[in-house]
Scaffold this active site. Sequence first.
Site, PDB file in Angstrom:
ATOM      1  N   CYS A   1      -3.463  31.870 -31.305  1.00 46.92           N
ATOM      2  CA  CYS A   1      -4.187  31.382 -32.270  1.00 46.92           C
ATOM      3  C   CYS A   1      -3.992  32.019 -33.540  1.00 46.92           C
ATOM      4  O   CYS A   1      -3.838  31.581 -34.769  1.00 46.92           O
ATOM      5  CB  CYS A   1      -5.720  31.215 -31.898  1.00 46.92           C
ATOM      6  SG  CYS A   1      -6.242  32.869 -31.332  1.00 46.92           S
TER       7      CYS A   1
ATOM      8  N   GLU B   1     -13.908  28.531 -31.042  1.00 52.18           N
ATOM      9  CA  GLU B   1     -12.931  29.432 -31.132  1.00 52.18           C
ATOM     10  C   GLU B   1     -11.676  28.397 -31.170  1.00 52.18           C
ATOM     11  O   GLU B   1     -10.973  27.888 -30.318  1.00 52.18           O
ATOM     12  CB  GLU B   1     -12.597  30.276 -30.327  1.00 52.18           C
ATOM     13  CG  GLU B   1     -13.548  31.609 -30.135  1.00 52.18           C
ATOM     14  CD  GLU B   1     -13.794  32.423 -31.475  1.00 52.18           C
ATOM     15  OE1 GLU B   1     -12.724  32.249 -32.403  1.00 52.18           O
ATOM     16  OE2 GLU B   1     -14.722  33.046 -31.608  1.00 52.18           O
TER      17      GLU B   1
ATOM     18  N   GLU C   1      -0.319  23.481 -37.687  1.00 48.46           N
ATOM     19  CA  GLU C   1      -0.303  24.800 -36.646  1.00 48.46           C
ATOM     20  C   GLU C   1       0.796  24.481 -35.556  1.00 48.46           C
ATOM     21  O   GLU C   1       0.857  23.553 -34.736  1.00 48.46           O
ATOM     22  CB  GLU C   1      -1.578  24.922 -35.846  1.00 48.46           C
ATOM     23  CG  GLU C   1      -1.408  26.031 -35.084  1.00 48.46           C
ATOM     24  CD  GLU C   1      -2.674  26.081 -33.960  1.00 48.46           C
ATOM     25  OE1 GLU C   1      -3.389  25.177 -33.572  1.00 48.46           O
ATOM     26  OE2 GLU C   1      -3.001  27.414 -33.764  1.00 48.46           O
TER      27      GLU C   1
ATOM     28  N   THR D   1      -9.868  18.916 -30.248  1.00 48.44           N
ATOM     29  CA  THR D   1     -10.910  18.992 -28.965  1.00 48.44           C
ATOM     30  C   THR D   1     -12.120  19.625 -29.438  1.00 48.44           C
ATOM     31  O   THR D   1     -13.166  18.984 -29.045  1.00 48.44           O
ATOM     32  CB  THR D   1     -10.220  19.548 -27.899  1.00 48.44           C
ATOM     33  OG1 THR D   1      -8.869  19.222 -27.798  1.00 48.44           O
ATOM     34  CG2 THR D   1     -11.125  19.388 -26.614  1.00 48.44           C
ATOM     35  N   GLY D   2     -12.057  20.730 -30.394  1.00 49.53           N
ATOM     36  CA  GLY D   2     -13.444  21.418 -30.738  1.00 49.53           C
ATOM     37  C   GLY D   2     -14.242  20.436 -31.371  1.00 49.53           C
ATOM     38  O   GLY D   2     -15.598  20.440 -31.232  1.00 49.53           O
TER      39      GLY D   2
ATOM     40  N   LYS E   1     -13.950  26.544 -16.696  1.00 45.64           N
ATOM     41  CA  LYS E   1     -12.780  25.652 -16.715  1.00 45.64           C
ATOM     42  C   LYS E   1     -11.604  25.575 -17.332  1.00 45.64           C
ATOM     43  O   LYS E   1     -11.547  25.699 -18.606  1.00 45.64           O
ATOM     44  CB  LYS E   1     -13.234  24.001 -17.175  1.00 45.64           C
ATOM     45  CG  LYS E   1     -12.258  22.820 -16.594  1.00 45.64           C
ATOM     46  CD  LYS E   1     -12.315  21.698 -17.360  1.00 45.64           C
ATOM     47  CE  LYS E   1     -11.474  21.874 -18.625  1.00 45.64           C
ATOM     48  NZ  LYS E   1     -10.064  21.967 -18.362  1.00 45.64           N
TER      49      LYS E   1
ATOM     50  N   SER F   1      -7.986  23.611 -29.327  1.00 50.87           N
ATOM     51  CA  SER F   1      -7.520  23.080 -30.384  1.00 50.87           C
ATOM     52  C   SER F   1      -8.693  22.637 -31.367  1.00 50.87           C
ATOM     53  O   SER F   1      -9.847  22.473 -30.779  1.00 50.87           O
ATOM     54  CB  SER F   1      -6.605  21.907 -30.354  1.00 50.87           C
ATOM     55  OG  SER F   1      -7.140  21.154 -29.633  1.00 50.87           O
ATOM     56  N   THR F   2      -8.471  22.434 -32.672  1.00 51.57           N
ATOM     57  CA  THR F   2      -9.539  21.957 -33.465  1.00 51.57           C
ATOM     58  C   THR F   2      -9.771  20.606 -33.302  1.00 51.57           C
ATOM     59  O   THR F   2     -11.289  20.184 -33.458  1.00 51.57           O
ATOM     60  CB  THR F   2      -9.183  22.150 -35.030  1.00 51.57           C
ATOM     61  OG1 THR F   2      -8.949  23.645 -35.352  1.00 51.57           O
ATOM     62  CG2 THR F   2     -10.213  21.636 -35.907  1.00 51.57           C
TER      63      THR F   2
HETATM   64  P1  NAD Z   1      -6.937  21.779 -25.934  1.00 53.48           P
HETATM   65  O1  NAD Z   1      -8.069  21.640 -27.271  1.00 53.48           O
HETATM   66  O2  NAD Z   1      -6.066  20.801 -25.827  1.00 53.48           O
HETATM   67  O3  NAD Z   1      -7.457  22.198 -24.744  1.00 53.48           O
HETATM   68  C1  NAD Z   1      -8.415  23.388 -24.580  1.00 53.48           C
HETATM   69  C2  NAD Z   1      -9.227  23.073 -23.178  1.00 53.48           C
HETATM   70  O4  NAD Z   1     -10.127  22.122 -23.754  1.00 53.48           O
HETATM   71  C3  NAD Z   1      -8.575  22.822 -21.907  1.00 53.48           C
HETATM   72  O5  NAD Z   1      -9.179  23.370 -20.996  1.00 53.48           O
HETATM   73  C4  NAD Z   1      -8.807  21.268 -22.092  1.00 53.48           C
HETATM   74  O6  NAD Z   1      -8.515  20.642 -20.665  1.00 53.48           O
HETATM   75  C5  NAD Z   1     -10.232  21.220 -22.598  1.00 53.48           C
HETATM   76  N1  NAD Z   1     -10.573  19.770 -22.980  1.00 53.48           N
HETATM   77  C6  NAD Z   1      -9.555  18.618 -23.240  1.00 53.48           C
HETATM   78  N2  NAD Z   1     -10.486  17.644 -23.570  1.00 53.48           N
HETATM   79  C7  NAD Z   1     -11.578  18.060 -23.904  1.00 53.48           C
HETATM   80  C8  NAD Z   1     -12.954  17.248 -24.286  1.00 53.48           C
HETATM   81  N3  NAD Z   1     -12.759  16.057 -24.542  1.00 53.48           N
HETATM   82  N4  NAD Z   1     -13.993  18.042 -24.440  1.00 53.48           N
HETATM   83  C9  NAD Z   1     -13.920  19.226 -23.774  1.00 53.48           C
HETATM   84  N5  NAD Z   1     -12.897  20.169 -23.152  1.00 53.48           N
HETATM   85  C10 NAD Z   1     -11.743  19.351 -23.338  1.00 53.48           C
HETATM   86  O7  NAD Z   1      -5.995  23.288 -26.470  1.00 53.48           O
HETATM   87  P2  NAD Z   1      -5.103  23.934 -26.012  1.00 53.48           P
HETATM   88  O8  NAD Z   1      -3.755  23.162 -26.400  1.00 53.48           O
HETATM   89  O9  NAD Z   1      -5.054  24.197 -24.312  1.00 53.48           O
HETATM   90  O10 NAD Z   1      -4.717  25.336 -26.693  1.00 53.48           O
HETATM   91  C11 NAD Z   1      -4.247  25.430 -27.889  1.00 53.48           C
HETATM   92  C12 NAD Z   1      -4.873  25.592 -28.851  1.00 53.48           C
HETATM   93  O11 NAD Z   1      -6.020  26.514 -28.711  1.00 53.48           O
HETATM   94  C13 NAD Z   1      -4.402  25.891 -30.360  1.00 53.48           C
HETATM   95  O12 NAD Z   1      -4.831  25.431 -31.530  1.00 53.48           O
HETATM   96  C14 NAD Z   1      -4.824  27.268 -30.610  1.00 53.48           C
HETATM   97  O13 NAD Z   1      -4.788  27.864 -31.832  1.00 53.48           O
HETATM   98  C15 NAD Z   1      -6.327  27.678 -29.994  1.00 53.48           C
HETATM   99  N6  NAD Z   1      -6.830  28.622 -29.540  1.00 53.48           N
HETATM  100  C16 NAD Z   1      -7.628  29.262 -30.212  1.00 53.48           C
HETATM  101  C17 NAD Z   1      -8.180  30.453 -30.003  1.00 53.48           C
HETATM  102  C18 NAD Z   1      -9.310  31.129 -30.980  1.00 53.48           C
HETATM  103  O14 NAD Z   1      -9.741  32.126 -30.445  1.00 53.48           O
HETATM  104  N7  NAD Z   1      -9.573  30.643 -32.007  1.00 53.48           N
HETATM  105  C19 NAD Z   1      -7.506  31.252 -28.976  1.00 53.48           C
HETATM  106  C20 NAD Z   1      -6.658  30.832 -28.273  1.00 53.48           C
HETATM  107  C21 NAD Z   1      -6.162  29.376 -28.724  1.00 53.48           C
END
Ligand code: NAD
Length: 467
Positions: free
Chosen positions: A274, A240, A370, A222-223, A167, A219-220
């Site tokens: 990231c 990640e 960030e 959502t993680g 997804k 993002s942290t």
């Molecule tokens: P995000 O957390 O907003 O979204 C990431 C994904 O999660 C998307 O596909 C989104 O649709 C999905 N999502 C949204 N709500 C969810 C939920 N409740 N449960 C499960 N999935 C859900 O992140 P973003 O804004 O797309 O990405 C930017 C972030 O990603 C930054 O913080 C960046 O540092 C991080 N990032 C980390 C790495 C790494 O390897 N550590 C790599 C790339 C990006």
Amino acid sequence: MNTKMLINGELVDGAGTLDVVNPATGKAFATVARADDAQLEAAVAAAKAAFPAWSKRTYEERGAMIGQLADAIEARKDELAQLLTREQGKPAAQAMGEVIGGIYQLRFYASQRHEPQVIKEDAKARILEHRTPLGVVAAVTPWNFPFLMVTQKIGPALVTGNTVIAKPAPTTPMCALFIAEEAAKIFPAGVLNVIVDENDLGGPLTAHPDIAKVSFTGSTGTGRKVYASGADALKRITLELGGNDAAIVLDDVSPKEIAPKLFNGAMINAGQVCLAIKRVYAPASIYDELCDELAQLAKDAVVDDGANQGAQIGPVQNKMQYEKVLGFLEDARENGTVLAGGDRLDRDGYFIAPTVVKDIPDSARLVREEQFGPVIPVLKYDDIDDVIARANDSEYGLGGTVWSADLDRGVEVAMKIDSGTVWVNKHLDLPFDVPFGGAKQSGIGREGGDEGISAYTQKHVINMALS
Ligand code: NAD
């Protein structure tokens, strides 16, 4: 340009649709299929049904299909790189780098094997360990690397015998749909499914009882939700997450020589990496000179639509992130001295002038959070132990860099940085066979290396009596 999702081996329309915006124009250039709950259920059911047969195939068979996928994508790599720039915004050369990196990554995983091994043997017993796949994997990815993030997850998940629901982020679904188009011709039905959402299905997907493993990059914030949603079923989860990586410059470097490396490390992909450099710490002796060098690079940088020749920095990927970065600029103007940039560009699309900020306190938002955009704060230090403590004073711990004319001095500092990866005199070197991931709230688990592959398996021990 495929606009359909892949569910149970078929390229299908969605229950709804989703417009995909080119961040360089702010206007939609494609409308793609979007899943509803029923299509999410269908995808999970298909992956579950496909698992028994797929997991019984050999590594050779599974690896061969992943290799075919890499070949099929490579044959269309120019088309994919252009699509990547269009949906994500990055300059053409960076887009091609991502495409080639993803293809190599698929080939790397296609070649991996986890053969059973005897881990202990004596006169009385032989103990055999092998690794079995987990089941259905949810691969949830962000919008900064819409191709590479998907290959990074489907490669190890599929070769180890799992089936997958990928997804992508809603603002960058096209690269994943490109993969879907080629995968539909190669894999048995249900082995790889690709669905698109409107930021509404990530939760239900990762919480679904038939998902055995979640591999999440984002993002942290959502993680944390993903981690919590896995508790009931005790899911295997790899996270990640975000970073706020410090670059620590030692007093023995030449500011002129080091500035371009720092600038690129901060501005690559318009700062939406990231592992981008998100804070620079420089000693008082070279602080002003380094700030001036960085500011000059920012003023000289060509900011443009990534599709245009000569573009070095593209737009921010989406409107929400663009507005967030504008908020950081406001903070920078209030709390620091803006040496270059500091504002949006007066044109369509989500363009922000590369920005260098000095004399900003550690407590400022731009330093603590960030920023994920083309804005870099430069902070002064007098004492090396003090700067190490300041760099470590963060909830994040993804990466970091140390820059010195003396490698040993650089390594000594790197050893004290509490992060998953610290580079000395280089940046963003990420071989596939080296584990990568976060300390603290930058994540749990690793991708890449043996650990990254093992994360899609569980150990199965057979302990047999010999006498
Ligand atoms: P995000 O957390 O907003 O979204 C990431 C994904 O999660 C998307 O596909 C989104 O649709 C999905 N999502 C949204 N709500 C969810 C939920 N409740 N449960 C499960 N999935 C859900 O992140 P973003 O804004 O797309 O990405 C930017 C972030 O990603 C930054 O913080 C960046 O540092 C991080 N990032 C980390 C790495 C790494 O390897 N550590 C790599 C790339 C990006």
